[in-house]
Write an enzyme that holds these catalytic residues in place. Sequence first.
Site, short mmCIF file in Angstrom:
data_model
loop_
_atom_site.label_atom_id
_atom_site.label_comp_id
_atom_site.label_asym_id
_atom_site.label_seq_id
_atom_site.Cartn_x
_atom_site.Cartn_y
_atom_site.Cartn_z
CE1 TYR A 65 -3.03 -3.05 0.36
CE2 TYR A 65 -3.34 -2.55 2.67
CZ TYR A 65 -3.60 -3.34 1.57
OH TYR A 65 -4.46 -4.41 1.71
CB SER A 211 -13.90 -5.42 -0.33
OG SER A 211 -12.70 -4.82 -0.72
CG LEU A 213 -19.10 -1.58 3.74
CD1 LEU A 213 -18.80 -0.19 4.26
CD2 LEU A 213 -20.49 -2.03 4.15
N GLY A 214 -18.43 -4.03 -0.52
CA GLY A 214 -18.35 -4.06 -1.98
C GLY A 214 -17.57 -2.88 -2.54
NE ARG A 215 -13.05 -4.82 -4.85
CZ ARG A 215 -11.87 -5.20 -4.35
NH1 ARG A 215 -11.04 -4.30 -3.89
NH2 ARG A 215 -11.53 -6.47 -4.29
CG PHE A 218 -23.48 -3.08 -0.62
CD1 PHE A 218 -24.77 -3.24 -1.12
CD2 PHE A 218 -22.52 -4.02 -0.96
CE1 PHE A 218 -25.09 -4.34 -1.92
CE2 PHE A 218 -22.83 -5.10 -1.76
CZ PHE A 218 -24.12 -5.25 -2.25
N GLY A 221 -23.96 3.22 -3.58
CA GLY A 221 -24.70 2.77 -4.74
C GLY A 221 -24.00 3.16 -6.04
#
Length: 347
Positions: A65, A211, A213-215, A218, A221
Site C-alpha cells: 500500500y 471489502s 461493503l463491496g468497495r 453498498f 450505490g
Amino acid sequence: MAAHSRVIVPRMKLGSQGLEVSAQGLGCMSMSAFYGVPKPEPDMIKVIHHAINSGVTFLDTSDIYGPHTNEILLGKALKDGMREKVQLATKFGVRFVDGQREICGDPTYVRAACEASLKRLDIDSIDLYYQHRVDTRLPIEVTVGELKKLVEEGKIKYIGLSEASASTIRRAHAVHPITAVQLEWSLWSRDVEAEIIPTCRELGIGIVAYSPLGRGFFSSGPKIVESFSEGDSRRDLPRFKPENLEHNTVVFNRVNDMATRKGCTPSQLALAWVHHQGNDVCPIPGTTKIENLNQNIGALAVKLTPEEMAELESIASSDAVKGERYSSEVGMWHTSETPPLSTWKST
C-alpha cells in the site's frame, strides 16, 4: 438505529491460536493507495486514533500500500502508547519489479520483507503477518516454513494467508497453525462460501472479510463511480463498468429498500450481514472519514433475524451480481494452487 456512542465494539478470538481482536477492524489501504490520491497524513492519523478510541483496534495494512507509505503512516499513528492498544496486521508477497506486479514467497524475500515492515512500522513484533497473495511458483510449505522461523524468533506472533485456495490453506496449516485467512466476502462476493469458509472452520482458522461493503458500492450505490478520481483502481473493476453497473444497481436498490425499513443505512445493513455470518468472522471495512467510521461501528447494533438474513441472501444470491471481482490481469488467487513440496529444490 442505535447511536454510535452507545455501540460498544466487542472483542473476539480470531482463530484458535490465542489472538484476540476487536470484532470489527479498520482497513487502512485507501488512506494511502489504490483509491485515488493519498489522503493528508494528519487527517488519517486522526481517523486511526478515533478508531482506536472507539474500540476498533484491529488495524490492517500491507507493504504494497503506497508502496510502503501506509505502513509508515501507521508507524506514526501508533506512537505515544497507542501500539499497546492495537492488534496490527500487515502483509508481504506483492511487489513491483520494473513497474510490473510480481508475487514472491521466496524465504529470503519473506525475511527481508518482514524486517522492512518492522522498521517502517517502528515496532518489535507484527501481531498478524499475512502472505498477501500466494506465490504459485513454489510450494506453500516453503513460504510458511520461513514464517514459522519468524514466529520462533518473535518477529511475528501469528501467521495469516490472504486469497488462498482451500487446499493451500490445508497445506500451510500443516506446517504451522494459520490464525486467519483474509478474503473478500460481502453481499456481492460470496464465492468463498462453498469451499474456503468451511475449510477455515474445520481447521479453527479465523476469517477476516475485506471489502465487506463491496468497495464502497453498498455505501453509495451506483453514484460512487462519479467520485472515482483518475488514479482510482476501482475504475478498472468489471462490476463498476457500465455494462454491469446497471444490473448491479438493482441489487443495491433492494438492499437500500430493506435498510430503510430497518432504520439503518444500506452500508450498515451490508456490514451487519457479514457480522451475522458467525463469531469467527471479522470484517475490516476501510474508510478515510470519521463519520463513515462511526456509521460502520453502528452496524454492530443492527440485529438481523433468520428471515432477514434469508431475504438479504436471496437479493444478493451468488448469480445476482454481474462482473468478476477483479480484471483478468489481476487473476483469481483463491483458486490457485502451488507445486507439491516434493518438487522443491532449495538453492
